[in-house]
Design an enzyme around this catalytic site. Structure first.
Site, PDB file in Angstrom:
ATOM      1  N   CYS A  80       4.566  -2.958   3.769  1.00 53.69           N
ATOM      2  CA  CYS A  80       5.569  -3.142   2.706  1.00 53.69           C
ATOM      3  C   CYS A  80       5.159  -2.369   1.456  1.00 53.69           C
ATOM      4  O   CYS A  80       5.982  -1.712   0.818  1.00 53.69           O
ATOM      5  CB  CYS A  80       5.714  -4.625   2.356  1.00 53.69           C
ATOM      6  SG  CYS A  80       6.309  -5.664   3.696  1.00 53.69           S
ATOM      7  N   CYS A  88       1.776  -7.810   2.454  1.00 48.55           N
ATOM      8  CA  CYS A  88       2.093  -6.920   3.582  1.00 48.55           C
ATOM      9  C   CYS A  88       1.739  -5.470   3.249  1.00 48.55           C
ATOM     10  O   CYS A  88       2.354  -4.857   2.380  1.00 48.55           O
ATOM     11  CB  CYS A  88       3.584  -7.060   3.891  1.00 48.55           C
ATOM     12  SG  CYS A  88       4.243  -5.822   5.007  1.00 48.55           S
TER      13      CYS A  88
END
Length: 146
Positions: A72, A69
């Site tokens: 993230c 991600c």
């Protein structure tokens, strides 16, 4: 605030009883002798997560994330910066939803990153999406009387 607090060690998961007045004095674990607070988020698996949520007397802020991600990865240094400012009043932790799929499913994590704030064994609040350190701090302070 109680006279003493139970704090789970981020290294060996032992539960320590610490006088509340000494929380900011760099307490060490009675079992492994490592610092209980390092100003960095702790990586948790399912067992560690359950222990921190159920046995620690301080709130737990969890970043549910995944290695693939992009947002993230962008938020990770911001989350670490927030840890330096929120500890020892709040423990910050990261849960890799790829490695710990059962936790992601148990809490119905639909998007990542998602921050979830826990206290006294229950979820208090949830915030999806990447956030900067100041936004994380503001959000936590809105949820908790720090």
């Amino acid at each position: 605030m109680p006279e003493s607090l139970h704090i789970v060690c981020p290294n060996c998961q032992a539960v320590n009883r610490i006088p509340a007045a000494r929380l900011g004095e760099g307490p060490r674990c009675g079992k492994c002798h490592q610092f209980l607070f390092t100003g960095t988020p702790v990586e948790l698996d399912a067992a560690g997560f359950d222990k921190h949520v159920s046995r620690s007397d301080i709130p737990l802020l969890v970043d549910f994330w995944a290695p693939w991600c992009g947002p993230c990865k962008m938020m990770a240094p911001q989350f670490a910066q927030a840890a330096r400012q929120l500890e020892p009043r709040v423990r910050l932790a990261k849960v890799d939803t790829e490695a710990e799929q059962s936790l992601g499913a148990r809490f119905g994590i639909r998007s990542i990153p998602t921050l979830a704030l826990f206290a006294h064994g229950r979820e208090l609040a949830r915030q999806p999406g990447a956030m900067g350190a100041n936004d994380i701090l503001r959000w936590v302070r809105q949820q908790l009387p720090l």
